[in-house]
Design an enzyme around this catalytic site. Structure first.
Site, PDB file in Angstrom:
ATOM      1  N   GLU A  90     -13.199  61.063  57.654  1.00 48.95           N
ATOM      2  CA  GLU A  90     -12.721  61.393  56.318  1.00 48.95           C
ATOM      3  C   GLU A  90     -12.465  62.613  55.669  1.00 48.95           C
ATOM      4  OE1 GLU A  90     -15.703  59.145  54.849  1.00 48.95           O
ATOM      5  OE2 GLU A  90     -17.042  60.948  54.102  1.00 48.95           O
ATOM      6  N   CYS A 104     -11.614  69.043  51.757  1.00 48.46           N
ATOM      7  CA  CYS A 104     -13.078  69.167  52.453  1.00 48.46           C
ATOM      8  C   CYS A 104     -12.811  68.157  53.846  1.00 48.46           C
ATOM      9  CB  CYS A 104     -13.893  68.304  51.514  1.00 48.46           C
ATOM     10  SG  CYS A 104     -15.564  67.963  52.372  1.00 48.46           S
ATOM     11  N   CYS A 111     -22.798  62.295  62.614  1.00 45.69           N
ATOM     12  CA  CYS A 111     -23.678  63.477  62.711  1.00 45.69           C
ATOM     13  C   CYS A 111     -24.686  63.021  63.277  1.00 45.69           C
ATOM     14  CB  CYS A 111     -23.907  64.108  61.578  1.00 45.69           C
ATOM     15  SG  CYS A 111     -24.740  65.726  61.387  1.00 45.69           S
ATOM     16  N   CYS A 115     -30.369  64.054  58.463  1.00 46.56           N
ATOM     17  CA  CYS A 115     -30.800  64.178  57.219  1.00 46.56           C
ATOM     18  C   CYS A 115     -31.042  62.977  56.447  1.00 46.56           C
ATOM     19  CB  CYS A 115     -30.070  65.337  56.529  1.00 46.56           C
ATOM     20  SG  CYS A 115     -29.600  66.643  57.366  1.00 46.56           S
ATOM     21  N   CYS A 118     -28.459  61.687  53.657  1.00 45.76           N
ATOM     22  CA  CYS A 118     -27.010  61.730  53.887  1.00 45.76           C
ATOM     23  C   CYS A 118     -26.484  60.691  55.058  1.00 45.76           C
ATOM     24  CB  CYS A 118     -26.717  63.063  54.779  1.00 45.76           C
ATOM     25  SG  CYS A 118     -25.208  62.981  55.372  1.00 45.76           S
ATOM     26  N   GLY A 161     -20.195  65.699  59.796  1.00 41.85           N
ATOM     27  CA  GLY A 161     -20.655  66.224  60.684  1.00 41.85           C
ATOM     28  C   GLY A 161     -21.004  67.765  60.574  1.00 41.85           C
ATOM     29  N   GLU A 162     -21.681  68.243  61.375  1.00 40.50           N
ATOM     30  CA  GLU A 162     -22.289  69.872  61.600  1.00 40.50           C
ATOM     31  C   GLU A 162     -21.433  70.558  62.531  1.00 40.50           C
ATOM     32  OE1 GLU A 162     -24.636  71.600  60.295  1.00 40.50           O
ATOM     33  OE2 GLU A 162     -23.733  72.885  61.656  1.00 40.50           O
ATOM     34  N   SER A 193     -20.139  74.992  56.122  1.00 41.23           N
ATOM     35  CA  SER A 193     -21.518  74.472  55.685  1.00 41.23           C
ATOM     36  C   SER A 193     -22.211  74.071  56.905  1.00 41.23           C
ATOM     37  CB  SER A 193     -21.230  73.528  54.386  1.00 41.23           C
ATOM     38  OG  SER A 193     -22.472  72.890  54.212  1.00 41.23           O
ATOM     39  N   CYS A 338     -20.331  63.208  51.372  1.00 43.46           N
ATOM     40  CA  CYS A 338     -20.804  63.088  52.900  1.00 43.46           C
ATOM     41  C   CYS A 338     -20.417  61.598  53.536  1.00 43.46           C
ATOM     42  CB  CYS A 338     -21.656  63.973  53.018  1.00 43.46           C
ATOM     43  SG  CYS A 338     -22.102  64.514  54.617  1.00 43.46           S
TER      44      CYS A 338
HETATM   45  N1  SAH Z   1     -23.394  69.100  58.115  1.00 43.32           N
HETATM   46  C1  SAH Z   1     -23.112  70.095  57.120  1.00 43.32           C
HETATM   47  C2  SAH Z   1     -21.855  70.148  56.260  1.00 43.32           C
HETATM   48  C3  SAH Z   1     -21.668  68.616  55.864  1.00 43.32           C
HETATM   49  S1  SAH Z   1     -22.495  68.062  54.558  1.00 43.32           S
HETATM   50  C4  SAH Z   1     -24.287  70.549  56.140  1.00 43.32           C
HETATM   51  O1  SAH Z   1     -25.125  69.666  56.290  1.00 43.32           O
HETATM   52  O2  SAH Z   1     -24.307  71.483  55.597  1.00 43.32           O
HETATM   53  C5  SAH Z   1     -21.891  68.896  53.087  1.00 43.32           C
HETATM   54  C6  SAH Z   1     -22.837  68.787  52.013  1.00 43.32           C
HETATM   55  O3  SAH Z   1     -23.070  67.730  51.264  1.00 43.32           O
HETATM   56  C7  SAH Z   1     -24.481  69.368  52.420  1.00 43.32           C
HETATM   57  O4  SAH Z   1     -24.810  70.431  51.739  1.00 43.32           O
HETATM   58  C8  SAH Z   1     -24.933  68.015  52.635  1.00 43.32           C
HETATM   59  O5  SAH Z   1     -26.303  68.313  52.734  1.00 43.32           O
HETATM   60  C9  SAH Z   1     -24.555  67.282  51.177  1.00 43.32           C
HETATM   61  N2  SAH Z   1     -24.712  65.967  51.069  1.00 43.32           N
HETATM   62  C10 SAH Z   1     -24.980  65.327  52.206  1.00 43.32           C
HETATM   63  N3  SAH Z   1     -25.624  63.912  51.562  1.00 43.32           N
HETATM   64  C11 SAH Z   1     -25.343  63.972  50.258  1.00 43.32           C
HETATM   65  C12 SAH Z   1     -25.854  63.030  49.144  1.00 43.32           C
HETATM   66  N4  SAH Z   1     -26.147  61.799  49.400  1.00 43.32           N
HETATM   67  N5  SAH Z   1     -25.830  63.378  47.886  1.00 43.32           N
HETATM   68  C13 SAH Z   1     -25.423  65.093  47.881  1.00 43.32           C
HETATM   69  N6  SAH Z   1     -25.010  65.790  48.695  1.00 43.32           N
HETATM   70  C14 SAH Z   1     -25.251  65.222  49.925  1.00 43.32           C
HETATM   71 FE1  SF4 Z   2     -27.396  66.476  57.462  1.00 42.92          FE
HETATM   72 FE2  SF4 Z   2     -24.869  67.655  57.127  1.00 42.92          FE
HETATM   73 FE3  SF4 Z   2     -25.389  65.918  59.295  1.00 42.92          FE
HETATM   74 FE4  SF4 Z   2     -25.488  64.943  56.767  1.00 42.92          FE
HETATM   75  S1  SF4 Z   2     -23.573  66.172  57.822  1.00 42.92           S
HETATM   76  S2  SF4 Z   2     -26.833  64.512  58.419  1.00 42.92           S
HETATM   77  S3  SF4 Z   2     -26.390  66.744  55.827  1.00 42.92           S
HETATM   78  S4  SF4 Z   2     -26.196  68.014  58.732  1.00 42.92           S
END
Ligand code: SAH
Ligand code: SF4
Length: 366
Positions: A90, A104, A111, A115, A118, A161-162, A193, A338
């Site tokens: 997306e 974005c 990913c 986390c 997420c 994704g990361e 990010s 995300c």
């Molecule tokens: N993987 C990278 C970039 C993608 S996520 C990272 O983790 O930084 C982009 C942002 O959205 C990150 O800061 C992530 O922690 C946040 N995010 C993920 N799930 C979320 C949620 N349910 N509510 C708010 N922010 C969220």
């Molecule tokens: Fe964690 Fe970013 Fe991957 Fe979501 S997209 S699992 S926040 S590293």
């Protein structure tokens, strides 16, 4: 396999195979990136004969639009694309009232980082996106915005994704975005990010000292961070901060720290002070993100923090001289956090093979 329209080396090889002069590439690039033509046949600056030869060899987009959703206020549109091999990814465009438009993009299908807050993390990793697939997201949305008399101004790698686990393709995609002869996006207006992949931060400082870096910190101590972000087991907070200090020394750029506000998890009053202590004296800006409960992560029991408590965190930081903002949750009504739209489409949650896929992804991303 056809050559991507973004693959400069591939197109140059095709041209030389057809006995064409190298300057033909400049004509193609002008049409693709400046005139935003939809296909090879629309490149009228090259001969019809060459267009015919190239059109079967070059592909403009491998993504197909599966669905799109616009928020009630019309500011945010989320696009769900399907890759050629059936993966869902997306991209989200945020039309800010100031007129600046932020895209974005996703860099992986799924990913591996797992986390707990997420939705993308719940999917696990399907595969890395190619640089071309990242650029196709940009191209699609840029064409859409141009039809609205707008243009993409900022690009954030905050979709699925990361980024630092797909470094090679990230690097190629940023180079094409910033190339003055191509999309010509200012490198200062691109933000990557990361959840805190230390070797990625080191390379990024070397390769892109002008591009902005955001770090998903989300907790001010090892214990809490570990409970929500498995990456903490590989790159603990102390190593992450040391690497960010080297980043700042090298680039002289402020680091954006993202801090998710989850009730009872990351918003303990003591954490405001811990966060201020951690960042005191560091070139930092904190973005508080209210936790977005959505599709796919409903069952995790997490709830967002109240606005009032977020304000208290901001006050504590302000007293320590650390600037912060609260991220607008634009597009809440369309699940614009995300990974959430893809979850809705799949209607299923795939368990993350955290340990295995992380180490595999680390090796791939290096
Ligand atoms: N993987 C990278 C970039 C993608 S996520 C990272 O983790 O930084 C982009 C942002 O959205 C990150 O800061 C992530 O922690 C946040 N995010 C993920 N799930 C979320 C949620 N349910 N509510 C708010 N922010 C969220
Ligand atoms: Fe964690 Fe970013 Fe991957 Fe979501 S997209 S699992 S926040 S590293």
């Amino acid at each position: 396999m056809p050559v991507s329209v973004h693959d400069e080396a591939g197109i140059k090889a095709l041209l030389s195979g057809f006995g064409e002069k190298p300057f033909r590439y400049a004509q193609i690039a002008q049409a693709v990136y400046k005139d935003l033509v939809p296909d090879i046949d629309s490149i009228t600056t090259i001969s019809k004969e060459l267009r015919e030869k190239l059109s079967s060899e070059i592909v403009f987009s491998t993504l197909s639009l599966r669905s799109e959703e616009t928020s009630d206020n019309g500011q945010t549109t989320k696009f769900l694309f399907e890759t050629h091999d059936g993966k869902l990814i997306e991209a989200v465009i945020m039309r800010h009232l100031s007129g600046r438009n932020t895209l974005c993009v996703s860099c992986q299908a799924g990913c591996p980082m797992g986390c707990s807050f997420c939705a993308t993390g719940k999917l696990g990793l399907f595969r890395n996106l190619t640089a071309w697939e990242i650029l196709e997201q940009f191209d699609f949305v840029q064409k859409r915005l141009v039809s609205e008399d707008r243009k993409i101004r900022n690009v954030v790698f905050m979709g699925m994704g990361e980024p630092f686990l797909n470094y090679k393709n990230l690097k190629m995609a940023i180079s094409v975005l910033c190339d003055q002869k191509k999309y010509d996006v200012s490198n200062r207006r691109i933000t990557v990010s990361t959840c805190g992949i230390v070797p990625g931060i080191e390379k990024f400082a070397e390769d892109f000292p002008q591009v902005s870096l955001a770090v998903s910190l989300h907790a001010p101590n090892d214990e809490t961070r570990k409970s929500i972000m498995p990456v903490e087991n590989t790159y603990p907070l102390a190593d992450l901060m040391a690497s960010l200090d080297r980043y700042v020394e090298k680039t002289n750029k402020r680091v954006f720290y993202e801090y998710i506000m989850i009730s009872g998890v990351t918003d303990h009053p003591r954490f405001a002070t811990e966060l201020a202590e951690l960042l005191r004296g560091r070139l930092a800006h904190v973005n508080f993100i209210p936790y977005n409960p959505g599709e796919g992560i409903m069952g995790n029991g997490m709830l967002p923090t109240s606005k009032l408590l977020i304000k208290k965190f901001q006050d504590t930081l302000e007293k320590a001289g650390i600037p912060s903002t609260v991220r607008h949750t634009m597009g809440d009504d369309i699940d614009a956090a995300c990974g959430q739209l893809a979850m809705k489409e799949r209607g299923e949650s795939l368990a993350t093979e955290t340990g295995k896929s992380i180490s595999k992804a680390f090796r791939k991303g290096e």
